[in-house]
Design a protein around this motif. Structure first.
Motif, PDB file in Angstrom:
ATOM      1  N   ASN A 358       0.909  -1.038   0.068  1.00 39.80           N
ATOM      2  CA  ASN A 358       0.160  -0.002   0.156  1.00 39.80           C
ATOM      3  C   ASN A 358       1.071   1.382   0.062  1.00 39.80           C
ATOM      4  O   ASN A 358       1.331   1.435   1.043  1.00 39.80           O
ATOM      5  N   GLU A 360       0.018   4.174   0.062  1.00 38.65           N
ATOM      6  CA  GLU A 360      -0.370   5.314   1.057  1.00 38.65           C
ATOM      7  C   GLU A 360       0.308   5.181   2.410  1.00 38.65           C
ATOM      8  O   GLU A 360       0.522   6.123   2.991  1.00 38.65           O
ATOM      9  N   GLU A 361       0.156   4.048   2.734  1.00 36.75           N
ATOM     10  CA  GLU A 361       0.741   3.415   3.956  1.00 36.75           C
ATOM     11  C   GLU A 361       2.222   3.629   4.164  1.00 36.75           C
ATOM     12  O   GLU A 361       2.841   4.216   5.115  1.00 36.75           O
ATOM     13  N   LYS A 364       2.591   7.611   4.519  1.00 36.76           N
ATOM     14  CA  LYS A 364       2.446   8.002   6.060  1.00 36.76           C
ATOM     15  C   LYS A 364       3.657   7.557   6.846  1.00 36.76           C
ATOM     16  O   LYS A 364       3.991   8.321   7.839  1.00 36.76           O
ATOM     17  N   GLU A 365       4.070   6.106   6.518  1.00 39.09           N
ATOM     18  CA  GLU A 365       5.335   5.893   7.218  1.00 39.09           C
ATOM     19  C   GLU A 365       6.688   7.141   7.170  1.00 39.09           C
ATOM     20  O   GLU A 365       7.157   7.187   8.091  1.00 39.09           O
ATOM     21  N   GLU A 374       1.603  13.628  10.718  1.00 36.66           N
ATOM     22  CA  GLU A 374       0.500  12.806  10.151  1.00 36.66           C
ATOM     23  C   GLU A 374      -0.296  13.819   9.472  1.00 36.66           C
ATOM     24  O   GLU A 374      -0.912  14.874   9.900  1.00 36.66           O
TER      25      GLU A 374
END
Length: 385
Positions: A358, A360-361, A364-365, A374
């Motif tokens: 993913n 997107e994840e 974010k990471e 965030e």
């Protein structure tokens, strides 16, 4: 490559091994290297041994780095204050934990990346151009960093900033970011942070390589990567020679229809694109056409309709017919996030190979791990299935 004079054995740091190697050159058993001349006087002798030893022990009062266009620049140590004059360079430096060292930014950073903070810092340039010399001199930076796009102005800028190291570095480009991070990490006393960031990027670069390594040429779809979509320049294509966006798209499991064209971004006739009939289209959103932080999928859906409007004949192109047109914000293409862009490209073209991955994840990471942020928003649309 650590581009600092004193890196005699040309590895990733300067330590006693470099001292020993410099001694071997003087004795005739070692081969001279580009960076063995630590003093920069075009001679390798015991003065270089002494200078290299001081650098390795952290006792040198200055060192000389070779910037992205081959200029030798003396830098006084320790470096306390820096000014990046390009917003993507600023993001990269912040990922190294240098927020307390940055004393000025360019206007584009406040306009494009206010999620990263530094909102109270003065604006001293516009994307590396129009440097406010008076303001810079007032802030007394040890280093002023220019993007490679402004390298031709480096000497003129340096003449107006006495006692300041003016360095041109490609910290936003996929092609040069690893070597430049290694160099700047050493200069800024952020070697550990630079190595951690490089390792993080390498991990995901390797992931894409691993997932796509068995693809045969016939398994790779063709793609059209459009430069600065959404504006007036609708018919510019990004080639594989582009050191940032073009290089990111390479290695993602597709064939760029602009391969073989001379230049990094080339104006083409729309009929040429229609004849090439690419399987995928990636629209480059460089100037913040309503993408990125705070933007919803509905915002991006409206933007996609705008990008595709006024293109007679495009309805016949495979990418459009099969709903394989993607908007890609340049923020996930430049700087450390380049690898996130590559994962997006790869998953768009080969969703079956990246079913459990993913992007997107991973984005974010990155924001959490290296910026403690965030941030909600949409950087790519539609999201690959």
């Amino acid at each position: 490559m650590l581009s600092i004079l004193g890196n005699a054995n040309e590895d990733g740091t300067i330590d006693m091994k470099d001292v020993e190697y410099t001694e071997s050159i003087i004795l005739g058993s070692g081969n001279p290297t580009r960076f063995a001349d630590a003093t920069g006087d075009n001679s390798i002798d015991m003065l270089d041994v002494t200078k290299t030893e001081l650098i390795s022990l952290g006792k040198a009062k200055e060192l000389t780095l070779v910037d992205g266009v081959g200029r030798q620049v003396n830098v006084a140590l320790p470096v306390k204050n820096i000014i990046p004059t390009d917003y993507r360079t600023t993001e990269t430096l912040l990922a190294l934990g240098t927020g307390d060292m940055i004393v000025g930014v360019d206007r584009a950073f406040h306009e494009r990346m206010d999620e990263f903070g530094l909102l109270d810092l003065p604006e001293v340039a516009v994307h590396g151009k129009s440097v406010d010399y008076e303001m810079v001199l007032t802030l007394k930076p040890d280093i002023v960093l220019l993007p490679l796009s402004q390298a031709e102005n480096a000497e003129d800028i340096a003449k107006n900033l006495p006692n300041t190291a003016v360095v041109s570095m490609g910290l936003s480009s996929q092609k040069t970011i690893d070597s430049d991070l290694t160099t700047m990490g050493f200069v800024l006393g952020k070697e550990k942070e630079a190595n951690e960031l490089i390792s993080w990027m390498q991990r995901y670069e390797d992931l894409v390589s691993e997932q796509t390594r068995d693809l045969k040429s016939d398994d790779m779809p063709t793609f059209y990567y459009e430069y600065m979509s959404g504006g007036d320049e609708n018919w510019w294509v990004i080639t594989p020679e582009d050191p940032s966006a073009g290089k990111v798209a390479e290695g993602a499991g597709g064939h760029n229809i602009a391969a073989g064209l001379a230049g990094t971004s080339v104006e083409v006739d729309p009929e040429w694109i229609i004849v090439k009939n690419p399987d995928f289209m990636f629209a480059d959103l460089m100037k913040g056409f309503d993408s990125g932080p705070g933007k919803t999928e509905e915002d991006m859906e409206n933007l996609l309709a705008k990008v595709l409007s006024g293109r007679p004949g495009f309805e016949r192109v495979n990418a459009v017919k099969n709903n394989n047109v993607y908007l890609v914000d340049r923020d996930v293409i430049g700087g450390p996030r380049w690898v996130i862009g590559r994962i997006y490209f790869a998953k768009c073209m080969h969703p079956e190979l990246f079913e459990d991955i993913n992007p997107e994840e991973i984005h974010k990471e990155y924001l959490k791990k290296f910026h403690n942020l965030e941030v909600s928003g949409t950087w790519v649309y539609p999201l690959p299935e």
